[in-house]
Design an enzyme around this catalytic site. Structure first.
Site, PDB file in Angstrom:
ATOM      1  N   MET A   1       0.848  -1.173   0.000  1.00  0.00           N
ATOM      2  CA  MET A   1       0.000   0.000   0.000  1.00  0.00           C
ATOM      3  C   MET A   1       0.894   1.237   0.000  1.00  0.00           C
ATOM      4  O   MET A   1       1.341   1.694   1.035  1.00  0.00           O
ATOM      5  CB  MET A   1      -0.899  -0.014   1.232  1.00  0.00           C
ATOM      6  CG  MET A   1      -1.592   1.282   1.472  1.00  0.00           C
ATOM      7  SD  MET A   1      -2.598   1.318   2.955  1.00  0.00           S
ATOM      8  CE  MET A   1      -1.371   1.498   4.214  1.00  0.00           C
ATOM      9  N   PRO A   2       1.207   1.765  -1.167  1.00  0.00           N
ATOM     10  CA  PRO A   2       2.021   2.977  -1.225  1.00  0.00           C
ATOM     11  C   PRO A   2       1.228   4.206  -0.782  1.00  0.00           C
ATOM     12  O   PRO A   2       0.025   4.302  -1.024  1.00  0.00           O
ATOM     13  CB  PRO A   2       2.415   3.088  -2.691  1.00  0.00           C
ATOM     14  CG  PRO A   2       1.598   2.120  -3.429  1.00  0.00           C
ATOM     15  CD  PRO A   2       0.927   1.207  -2.462  1.00  0.00           C
ATOM     16  N   ILE A   3       1.950   5.105  -0.143  1.00  0.00           N
ATOM     17  CA  ILE A   3       1.391   6.411   0.221  1.00  0.00           C
ATOM     18  C   ILE A   3       2.322   7.461  -0.374  1.00  0.00           C
ATOM     19  O   ILE A   3       3.509   7.467  -0.097  1.00  0.00           O
ATOM     20  CB  ILE A   3       1.294   6.597   1.745  1.00  0.00           C
ATOM     21  CG1 ILE A   3       0.404   5.515   2.355  1.00  0.00           C
ATOM     22  CG2 ILE A   3       0.792   7.999   2.076  1.00  0.00           C
ATOM     23  CD1 ILE A   3       0.387   5.522   3.872  1.00  0.00           C
ATOM     24  N   PHE A  48      -2.490   5.454  -2.025  1.00  0.00           N
ATOM     25  CA  PHE A  48      -3.031   6.645  -1.370  1.00  0.00           C
ATOM     26  C   PHE A  48      -2.168   7.845  -1.743  1.00  0.00           C
ATOM     27  O   PHE A  48      -0.937   7.759  -1.703  1.00  0.00           O
ATOM     28  CB  PHE A  48      -3.031   6.479   0.151  1.00  0.00           C
ATOM     29  CG  PHE A  48      -3.976   5.413   0.618  1.00  0.00           C
ATOM     30  CD1 PHE A  48      -5.263   5.742   1.008  1.00  0.00           C
ATOM     31  CD2 PHE A  48      -3.588   4.082   0.646  1.00  0.00           C
ATOM     32  CE1 PHE A  48      -6.148   4.768   1.428  1.00  0.00           C
ATOM     33  CE2 PHE A  48      -4.466   3.100   1.064  1.00  0.00           C
ATOM     34  CZ  PHE A  48      -5.750   3.438   1.449  1.00  0.00           C
TER      35      PHE A  48
END
Length: 79
Positions: A1-3, A48
């Site tokens: 899950m990259p932010i 995100f």
């Protein structure tokens, strides 16, 4: 899950404006998400993107507040 966090000055791309538009923010979100998908294969629905609009007076460049840096740069270019 990259932010991904994108920090920009509130003035936007046009100094006459005082904010970045919703359409510009949507384009940033889409572009950053697509980049992570294209390069790393990260799913768009797991990425995100946070956009932080920072007041101009909270930015610095070249050892000076940005407004002063720009004034000096304009003055040097006029010479």
């Amino acid at each position: 899950m990259p932010i991904v966090t994108i920090q920009i000055t509130r003035e936007g791309s046009d100094p006459a404006r005082d904010a970045v538009t919703a359409a510009e923010k949507a384009a940033l979100i889409k572009g950053a998400s697509q980049l992570l998908f294209d390069v790393l294969g990260k799913p768009l629905d797991a990425t995100f993107v946070v956009i932080e609009e920072v007041p101009l007076e909270n930015w610095g460049m070249g050892g000076l507040p940005v407004a002063e840096y720009r004034r000096r740069r304009r003055s040097a270019q006029a010479d």
